[in-house]
Write a protein that holds these residues in place. Structure first.
Motif, PDB file in Angstrom:
ATOM      1  N   GLU A  63       0.834  -1.198   0.000  1.00 41.79           N
ATOM      2  CA  GLU A  63       0.000   0.000   0.000  1.00 41.79           C
ATOM      3  C   GLU A  63       0.869   1.249   0.000  1.00 41.79           C
ATOM      4  O   GLU A  63       2.035   1.215   0.412  1.00 41.79           O
ATOM      5  N   LEU A  64       0.268   2.354  -0.424  1.00 35.89           N
ATOM      6  CA  LEU A  64       0.898   3.656  -0.262  1.00 35.89           C
ATOM      7  C   LEU A  64       0.726   4.077   1.188  1.00 35.89           C
ATOM      8  O   LEU A  64      -0.395   4.334   1.642  1.00 35.89           O
ATOM      9  N   LEU A  65       1.811   4.133   1.922  1.00 36.11           N
ATOM     10  CA  LEU A  65       1.759   4.553   3.315  1.00 36.11           C
ATOM     11  C   LEU A  65       1.839   6.069   3.434  1.00 36.11           C
ATOM     12  O   LEU A  65       1.104   6.675   4.214  1.00 36.11           O
ATOM     13  N   GLN A  66       2.738   6.674   2.653  1.00 36.60           N
ATOM     14  CA  GLN A  66       2.874   8.121   2.644  1.00 36.60           C
ATOM     15  C   GLN A  66       3.105   8.606   1.224  1.00 36.60           C
ATOM     16  O   GLN A  66       3.866   7.994   0.474  1.00 36.60           O
ATOM     17  N   GLY A  67       2.463   9.694   0.889  1.00 33.79           N
ATOM     18  CA  GLY A  67       2.669  10.328  -0.404  1.00 33.79           C
ATOM     19  C   GLY A  67       2.181  11.768  -0.324  1.00 33.79           C
ATOM     20  O   GLY A  67       0.973  12.020  -0.286  1.00 33.79           O
ATOM     21  N   GLY A  72      -1.508  15.528   1.543  1.00 32.90           N
ATOM     22  CA  GLY A  72      -1.387  14.160   1.048  1.00 32.90           C
ATOM     23  C   GLY A  72      -1.451  13.166   2.192  1.00 32.90           C
ATOM     24  O   GLY A  72      -1.828  13.490   3.320  1.00 32.90           O
ATOM     25  N   ARG A  73      -1.084  11.944   1.900  1.00 25.30           N
ATOM     26  CA  ARG A  73      -1.115  10.867   2.896  1.00 25.30           C
ATOM     27  C   ARG A  73       0.193  10.880   3.686  1.00 25.30           C
ATOM     28  O   ARG A  73       1.275  10.932   3.102  1.00 25.30           O
ATOM     29  N   GLN A  74       0.086  10.812   5.006  1.00 24.01           N
ATOM     30  CA  GLN A  74       1.291  10.915   5.829  1.00 24.01           C
ATOM     31  C   GLN A  74       1.066  10.289   7.198  1.00 24.01           C
ATOM     32  O   GLN A  74      -0.069  10.066   7.629  1.00 24.01           O
ATOM     33  N   LEU A  75       2.170   9.995   7.871  1.00 28.11           N
ATOM     34  CA  LEU A  75       2.155   9.563   9.258  1.00 28.11           C
ATOM     35  C   LEU A  75       2.134  10.794  10.161  1.00 28.11           C
ATOM     36  O   LEU A  75       2.744  11.818   9.841  1.00 28.11           O
ATOM     37  N   LEU A  76       1.444  10.679  11.298  1.00 27.56           N
ATOM     38  CA  LEU A  76       1.369  11.765  12.260  1.00 27.56           C
ATOM     39  C   LEU A  76       1.794  11.253  13.629  1.00 27.56           C
ATOM     40  O   LEU A  76       1.417  10.153  14.038  1.00 27.56           O
ATOM     41  N   SER A  77       2.567  12.072  14.331  1.00 32.01           N
ATOM     42  CA  SER A  77       3.023  11.713  15.671  1.00 32.01           C
ATOM     43  C   SER A  77       3.170  12.984  16.481  1.00 32.01           C
ATOM     44  O   SER A  77       3.881  13.913  16.069  1.00 32.01           O
ATOM     45  N   ARG A  97       1.370   4.240  15.307  1.00 28.34           N
ATOM     46  CA  ARG A  97       1.139   2.803  15.582  1.00 28.34           C
ATOM     47  C   ARG A  97       2.301   1.966  15.048  1.00 28.34           C
ATOM     48  O   ARG A  97       2.128   1.011  14.291  1.00 28.34           O
ATOM     49  N   TYR A  98       3.497   2.303  15.527  1.00 29.10           N
ATOM     50  CA  TYR A  98       4.710   1.705  14.978  1.00 29.10           C
ATOM     51  C   TYR A  98       4.940   0.267  15.434  1.00 29.10           C
ATOM     52  O   TYR A  98       5.472  -0.548  14.715  1.00 29.10           O
ATOM     53  N   GLY A  99       4.548  -0.079  16.658  1.00 28.82           N
ATOM     54  CA  GLY A  99       4.834  -1.405  17.188  1.00 28.82           C
ATOM     55  C   GLY A  99       4.174  -2.544  16.442  1.00 28.82           C
ATOM     56  O   GLY A  99       4.832  -3.538  16.100  1.00 28.82           O
ATOM     57  N   PRO A 100       2.857  -2.491  16.162  1.00 29.42           N
ATOM     58  CA  PRO A 100       2.221  -3.536  15.346  1.00 29.42           C
ATOM     59  C   PRO A 100       2.760  -3.547  13.924  1.00 29.42           C
ATOM     60  O   PRO A 100       3.602  -2.734  13.544  1.00 29.42           O
ATOM     61  N   ASN A 101       2.232  -4.455  13.108  1.00 33.18           N
ATOM     62  CA  ASN A 101       2.801  -4.658  11.781  1.00 33.18           C
ATOM     63  C   ASN A 101       2.421  -3.565  10.789  1.00 33.18           C
ATOM     64  O   ASN A 101       3.209  -3.198   9.926  1.00 33.18           O
ATOM     65  N   VAL A 102       1.185  -3.051  10.883  1.00 28.73           N
ATOM     66  CA  VAL A 102       0.684  -2.053   9.942  1.00 28.73           C
ATOM     67  C   VAL A 102       0.641  -0.699  10.625  1.00 28.73           C
ATOM     68  O   VAL A 102      -0.050  -0.523  11.630  1.00 28.73           O
ATOM     69  N   LEU A 103       1.374   0.252  10.080  1.00 26.25           N
ATOM     70  CA  LEU A 103       1.367   1.594  10.628  1.00 26.25           C
ATOM     71  C   LEU A 103       0.065   2.304  10.265  1.00 26.25           C
ATOM     72  O   LEU A 103      -0.612   1.927   9.306  1.00 26.25           O
TER      73      LEU A 103
END
Length: 481
Positions: free
Chosen positions: A155-159, A178-183, A193-199
């Motif tokens: 999948e596209l995780l970030q773009g 766009g699509r991004q991780l937030l912390s 949600r870094y610990g499990p398999n899917v962020l």
């Protein structure tokens, strides 16, 4: 007997992986890598979980390079501009987890393997414009029930694209879409949600003003709903998030105490709590005070929530703390710490006021590797001890004591699912958890960990269903540059 054999096999497999990797990495290669970094006045590899906040522009100066193998991928100059460059990176992670008596006996044995791949590309068109893209590949084997944290294919995780605009002297405005991780903060409310398999990623419009030592972010986001299978993840139409988050340092002294102040809005059209189901519109205001000085470190946070759930009101709150002291001059540099949380629960499931705190988008393994309890309706005490055994090995020890904050509410999992309803139980104590984590990092770009947890159920667990002692073994190996 079969359950114990399966758990022991998982532990032996973990040890075997540690030994195999240790043998595969010769001592002279390790010495060369360490010496190259220690003997030069250079910046070593420092990766983050977000990846887009890493800055390798310093590698443009040949004097700041070490000759390490990863540097050729971090600064790739482009011909069409003097200050345009490309950064490439990759994370590969294998993790095996094994439970005995998952959720205190709902599953007798649960053993599976997670595989994750996270390549990314960061294209800089000078100092003010860039494009960032990252793909996730996440798969699982040997798991009977596969959920959104286990597998999502490719999948596209970030773009996203962002542009930096100068405002007044010393202040910049960054616009990102766009699509991004937030912390944010210590990820009690918004995490990747870094610990499990899917962020966890978000489709986000963000504006950020940076004026040292302060930063203020304003955003509107839709969380991405992860589905098993490739290239089928879309934003969740039932949930949305909007926020203003400010963080900065309170003074310029060496200890640099820092402060966060934030508002977070949240809507879920199909929320579920011990009280029932309905539309949830929740407003969160909070602040965090954190820093370090003279061996001490601290992290205190207070949070209040209001809004509506169904036809009633929301009134919830949480107080969180993490305080520690590091004995720097003692063998193994031990850090003694104490985490303590009070997280509100619902007093009466039959009235129209919901008092259950909602952590919104918290980190996946919130209270340790075993991951049975989430931050809802809890009071807990969490003493910890961290030992730096040498330059490569660390040992983390912890015990967690759990109580229900309110007797009228149940307990929830890390993802917000109701694990045990209150069922008219008048017992407050949930149980006791112990954790041991052995970490090994021979290189900045490679690490491994072995963990064991046990959760002994308390009277509330015994009152409301299966109540066997739960065991967990985890092992992981990760390459990241």
């Amino acid at each position: 007997m079969v359950d114990e054999v399966a758990l022991m096999a998982a532990a032996l497999a973990a040890v075997a992986i540690f030994v195999a990797v240790a043998v595969a990495l010769p001592a002279d290669a390790l010495s060369a890598e360490v010496n190259r970094t220690e003997n030069a006045n250079v910046t070593p590899l420092k990766t983050t979980n977000l990846r887009y906040d890493e800055d390798y522009s310093y590698l443009r100066d040949p004097e700041k390079r070490t000759g390490a193998w990863w540097e050729r991928y971090k600064y790739v100059p482009l011909n069409f501009s003097d200050d345009a460059y490309l950064t490439l990176g990759l994370e590969l992670r294998f993790r095996e987890e094994a439970y005995r008596n998952f959720n205190w006996g709902e599953l007798s044995v649960n053993e599976y393997q997670w595989y994750r791949m996270l390549p990314y590309v960061d294209l800089h068109f000078g100092p003010n414009l860039r494009l960032f893209g990252q793909v996730v590949g996440a798969w699982v084997t040997d798991k009977e029930t596969v959920g959104r944290i286990d597998a999502t294919g490719a999948e596209l995780l970030q773009g996203f694209a962002d542009i930096k605009l100068p405002l007044v002297s010393g202040a910049d405005l960054t616009l990102r879409g766009g699509r991004q991780l937030l912390s944010y903060g210590t990820e009690r409310l918004i995490s990747l949600r870094y610990g499990p398999n899917v962020l966890r990623s978000f489709d986000t419009a963000l504006a950020s003003i940076q004026s040292a030592p302060w930063r203020v972010d304003a955003l509107y986001a839709r969380p991405v709903r992860n589905l098993v299978g490739s290239f089928n993840d879309r934003f969740d139409p039932d949930r949305s998030l909007w926020s203003i988050y400010a963080t900065g340092q309170l003074s310029e002294i060496s200890s640099k105490p820092s402060f966060d102040l934030y508002y977070i809005g949240y809507r879920n059209a199909a929320a579920e709590f011990n009280q029932g189901r309905g539309e949830e519109v929740r407003h969160t205001i909070g602040s965090r005070f954190f820093g370090a000085a003279m061996g001490w470190d601290w992290n205190f946070e207070g949070i209040a929530q209001f809004g509506h759930f169904g036809n009633g009101d929301i009134r919830a709150w949480s107080i969180a703390s993490d305080t520690g002291y590091t004995f720097a001059g003692v063998t193994f540099s031990p850090r003694l710490g104490l985490r303590a949380n009070i997280i509100s629960g619902d007093r009466n499931p039959n009235d129209f006021i919901l008092e259950t705190f909602n952590p919104l988008f918290p980190k996946g393994k919130y209270f340790g590797e075993i991951g049975l309890i989430g931050p809802y309706n809890l009071t807990n005490a969490h003493p910890t001890l961290t030992l730096q055994l040498d330059t490569q090995w660390t040992l983390d020890l912890a015990t967690v004591f759990y109580w229900r904050e309110s007797l009228g509410d149940g307990i929830y999992g890390p993802g917000g699912d109701l694990v045990r309803p209150s069922d008219n139980s008048r017992s407050r104590y949930i149980g006791t958890q112990a954790d041991v984590i052995l970490g090994w990092q021979p290189f900045p770009w490679f690490g491994a960990a072995l963990s064991y947890s046990v959760f002994v159920p308390g009277q509330f667990i015994r009152d409301t269903g299966p109540s066997k002692t739960a065991h967990f073994v985890g092992v992981e190996a990760m390459l990241k540059f």
